[in-house]
Enzyme design. Structure first.
Site, PDB file in Angstrom:
ATOM      1  N   GLN A 141       0.501  12.324   1.280  1.00  0.00           N
ATOM      2  CA  GLN A 141       0.479  11.631   2.557  1.00  0.00           C
ATOM      3  C   GLN A 141       0.022  12.559   3.683  1.00  0.00           C
ATOM      4  O   GLN A 141       0.125  13.775   3.583  1.00  0.00           O
ATOM      5  CB  GLN A 141       1.866  11.062   2.862  1.00  0.00           C
ATOM      6  CG  GLN A 141       2.265   9.913   1.924  1.00  0.00           C
ATOM      7  CD  GLN A 141       3.687   9.436   2.141  1.00  0.00           C
ATOM      8  OE1 GLN A 141       4.403   9.929   3.003  1.00  0.00           O
ATOM      9  NE2 GLN A 141       4.109   8.460   1.340  1.00  0.00           N
ATOM     10  N   SER A 154      -6.221   6.305   4.982  1.00  0.00           N
ATOM     11  CA  SER A 154      -7.410   5.798   5.675  1.00  0.00           C
ATOM     12  C   SER A 154      -8.507   5.461   4.674  1.00  0.00           C
ATOM     13  O   SER A 154      -9.235   4.468   4.839  1.00  0.00           O
ATOM     14  CB  SER A 154      -7.925   6.843   6.666  1.00  0.00           C
ATOM     15  OG  SER A 154      -6.966   7.095   7.675  1.00  0.00           O
ATOM     16  N   LYS A 191      -2.936  13.169   4.639  1.00  0.00           N
ATOM     17  CA  LYS A 191      -4.125  13.935   4.284  1.00  0.00           C
ATOM     18  C   LYS A 191      -5.382  13.076   4.313  1.00  0.00           C
ATOM     19  O   LYS A 191      -6.430  13.493   3.801  1.00  0.00           O
ATOM     20  CB  LYS A 191      -3.948  14.577   2.893  1.00  0.00           C
ATOM     21  CG  LYS A 191      -2.802  15.579   2.828  1.00  0.00           C
ATOM     22  CD  LYS A 191      -2.666  16.192   1.447  1.00  0.00           C
ATOM     23  CE  LYS A 191      -1.510  17.199   1.413  1.00  0.00           C
ATOM     24  NZ  LYS A 191      -1.339  17.803   0.069  1.00  0.00           N
ATOM     25  N   ILE A 244       0.869  -1.178   0.000  1.00  0.00           N
ATOM     26  CA  ILE A 244       0.000   0.000   0.000  1.00  0.00           C
ATOM     27  C   ILE A 244       0.904   1.226   0.000  1.00  0.00           C
ATOM     28  O   ILE A 244       1.870   1.291   0.750  1.00  0.00           O
ATOM     29  CB  ILE A 244      -0.976   0.005   1.200  1.00  0.00           C
ATOM     30  CG1 ILE A 244      -1.921   1.207   1.118  1.00  0.00           C
ATOM     31  CG2 ILE A 244      -0.245  -0.037   2.531  1.00  0.00           C
ATOM     32  CD1 ILE A 244      -3.090   1.141   2.087  1.00  0.00           C
ATOM     33  N   LEU A 245       0.589   2.146  -0.867  1.00  0.00           N
ATOM     34  CA  LEU A 245       1.444   3.325  -1.001  1.00  0.00           C
ATOM     35  C   LEU A 245       0.595   4.532  -1.363  1.00  0.00           C
ATOM     36  O   LEU A 245      -0.155   4.507  -2.342  1.00  0.00           O
ATOM     37  CB  LEU A 245       2.510   3.102  -2.085  1.00  0.00           C
ATOM     38  CG  LEU A 245       3.379   4.314  -2.432  1.00  0.00           C
ATOM     39  CD1 LEU A 245       4.236   4.723  -1.246  1.00  0.00           C
ATOM     40  CD2 LEU A 245       4.257   4.017  -3.647  1.00  0.00           C
ATOM     41  N   VAL A 246       0.676   5.564  -0.561  1.00  0.00           N
ATOM     42  CA  VAL A 246       0.150   6.879  -0.920  1.00  0.00           C
ATOM     43  C   VAL A 246       1.361   7.712  -1.343  1.00  0.00           C
ATOM     44  O   VAL A 246       2.357   7.779  -0.612  1.00  0.00           O
ATOM     45  CB  VAL A 246      -0.579   7.543   0.267  1.00  0.00           C
ATOM     46  CG1 VAL A 246      -0.997   8.967  -0.094  1.00  0.00           C
ATOM     47  CG2 VAL A 246      -1.794   6.725   0.674  1.00  0.00           C
ATOM     48  N   GLU A 281       0.356  -7.959   5.529  1.00  0.00           N
ATOM     49  CA  GLU A 281       1.688  -8.579   5.537  1.00  0.00           C
ATOM     50  C   GLU A 281       2.695  -7.660   6.224  1.00  0.00           C
ATOM     51  O   GLU A 281       3.108  -6.649   5.674  1.00  0.00           O
ATOM     52  CB  GLU A 281       2.118  -8.843   4.085  1.00  0.00           C
ATOM     53  CG  GLU A 281       3.367  -9.680   3.934  1.00  0.00           C
ATOM     54  CD  GLU A 281       3.635  -9.997   2.472  1.00  0.00           C
ATOM     55  OE1 GLU A 281       4.666  -9.539   1.942  1.00  0.00           O
ATOM     56  OE2 GLU A 281       2.789 -10.684   1.843  1.00  0.00           O
TER      57      GLU A 281
END
Length: 465
Positions: A259, A265, A261, A252-254, A286
């Site tokens: 980020q 979520s 902000k 998972i990557l923003v 994981e």
């Protein structure tokens, strides 16, 4: 360096001139750490290329991409600036240095190393890279159009779930205030194309498969609609006996500019909805990082606060906890949730048991209403659980004995441990310093856990008001 001097009476033609060999002292090349000479910028316009106006990415360790020992050799004054377009996710590298010399370890082939890392996304010609800001301006939009829209979320918190006509569902919302979550299968050509361009960012930013994209419209003009990629997630699906499946969040990557902000979520919320809608066994993560675990737990707590079976169990536990001092009891109960509630949470919310137990301690804390006289007992519960996790459920050594046995191997590691049936005090002994150190370490873990509980409780309470 001087040349060889001739004797004044010697005939210069009588013997050939001998050239003196000039030696240079060799200075060993210590190499350069890649992270010390490489800067990476995420840019959204061509005007940001060549400036420091873009978002500077702080990458993870780059050593694994250069040579055997992770260093760059043979360059003096080396500076590498890499520009990554947030429009097309193409990249271009600007390499500058004062000079090169082989100091015994060769000269690193920078072009080959960068191509190995960035693959086809790396464009050697700067003009070609600049053109992508116009020629591939709709790259993300074209990929999103091939995906299945799952939901939108407006800046005012309004969520729309798509069931059929997605355009009608969001026609009354301002496009530039909406986040879209789309799902693409990795065997889809468009999804595979985008994912191949995102892989370098994952390698740069994530330590360490359906692909889920979080995007946002930049314009409300139909003829010039662009989607801005905010983040993405990758889920693995694997078999669960006898006829079910489980989902595991592996990536998972923003993207860094977005980020902190709330987009992380939103991704977690959407992925949880996917697990529920597809009725999988549960959703696991994981090896989550601490910060992501904080976001995940905060979201799960909000759901559990409105989940009646969990709240009824919390109220019952809190009521028992308020009855008296735990320190006066000979055996301190662990105050675990009832098994049927653990199962109901898994079936309905897809929260696995391990995660629910983490949330359970926070739910109890919230249920105590921060009344000071109950905090000591709460700390005792946390301490009891930590000791059980670290030392085992039977953390006391009463009745255990250790007997040395003869051995041809290491004498200090040759022993037998057993528990006496009559409960007599055994021979597992620790000196005073060892006991004190263990107690300090356990207390540190307890303090860290309580601090974490308070942070999440405070965050959830603010949003729950």
């Amino acid at each position: 360096m001087g040349t060889k001097q001739q004797h004044p009476n010697a005939d210069p033609l009588s013997e050939p001139k001998k050239k003196r060999r000039v030696g240079f002292s060799t200075i060993a090349d210590a190499g350069v750490e890649p992270n010390d000479c490489i800067k990476i910028y995420l840019v959204s316009t061509k005007d940001e290329v060549g400036t420091s106006d873009g978002f500077c990415i702080d990458p993870v360790d780059l050593n694994s991409f250069f040579e055997e020992d992770g260093k760059i050799y043979g360059y003096q004054g080396l500076k590498i600036t890499i520009w990554v377009s947030s429009i097309s996710f193409r990249a271009h590298a600007d390499i500058g240095f004062q000079g090169t010399s082989d100091g015994g370890k060769g000269i690193t082939d920078l072009k080959s190393a960068l191509e190995k890392f960035f693959g086809e996304t790396l464009l050697e010609n700067k003009d070609d890279f600049l053109q992508t800001f116009s020629t591939e301006v709709n790259f993300i939009s074209s990929v999103v159009s091939h995906g299945e829209k799952l939901q939108t979320k407006a800046s005012n918190g309004h969520i729309t779930h798509f069931n059929g006509n997605s355009d009608a569902a969001s026609s009354d919302l301002e496009p530039w205030l909406i986040c879209f979550l789309s799902r693409l299968k990795i065997d889809n050509l468009a999804a595979g194309h985008l994912y191949s361009r995102l892989v370098p960012l994952v390698l740069l930013l994530v330590d360490d498969i359906g692909v889920y994209l979080l995007s946002q419209k930049k314009s409300n003009l139909p003829e010039n609609t662009q989607h801005l990629l905010l983040g993405f997630a990758a889920l693995y699906r694997f078999y669960h006996y006898p006829d079910g499946s489980r989902l595991r969040l592996s990536q998972i990557l923003v993207l860094p500019p977005y980020q902190h902000k709330g987009y992380g979520s939103h991704l977690v919320e959407a992925l949880s909805n996917v697990a529920i809608s597809e009725n999988v066994y549960d959703l696991t993560v994981e090896e989550p990082l601490d910060y992501f675990q904080h976001v995940r737990t905060s979201f799960d707590i909000k759901r559990l606060l409105s989940f009646e079976p969990a709240q009824n169990a919390v109220k019952s536990t809190v009521s028992r906890l308020k009855q008296g001092k735990l320190s006066k009891k000979t055996r301190i109960p662990r105050f675990l949730p009832p098994p049927d509630v653990v199962e109901e949470v898994r079936k309905t919310l897809k929260i696995n048991k391990k995660q629910f137990l983490q949330c359970w301690e926070i739910l109890i804390y919230l249920g105590l209403d921060l009344i000071e006289k109950h905090m000591e007992d709460y700390a005792t519960i946390i301490s009891n659980r930590v000791k059980a996790d670290i030392l085992g459920k039977d953390s006391e050594t009463t009745g255990k004995q250790v007997i040395d046995v003869p051995s041809v191997h290491d004498v200090e590691t040759s022993f037998v441990m057993f528990r006496s049936q009559n409960g007599e005090v055994g021979g597992v002994q620790m000196d005073e310093d060892q006991t004190k150190t263990q107690e300090q370490q356990l207390q540190q873990l307890v303090d860290e856990r309580i601090k974490e509980v308070k942070l999440i409780a405070e965050k959830v309470s603010r949003k729950h008001v």
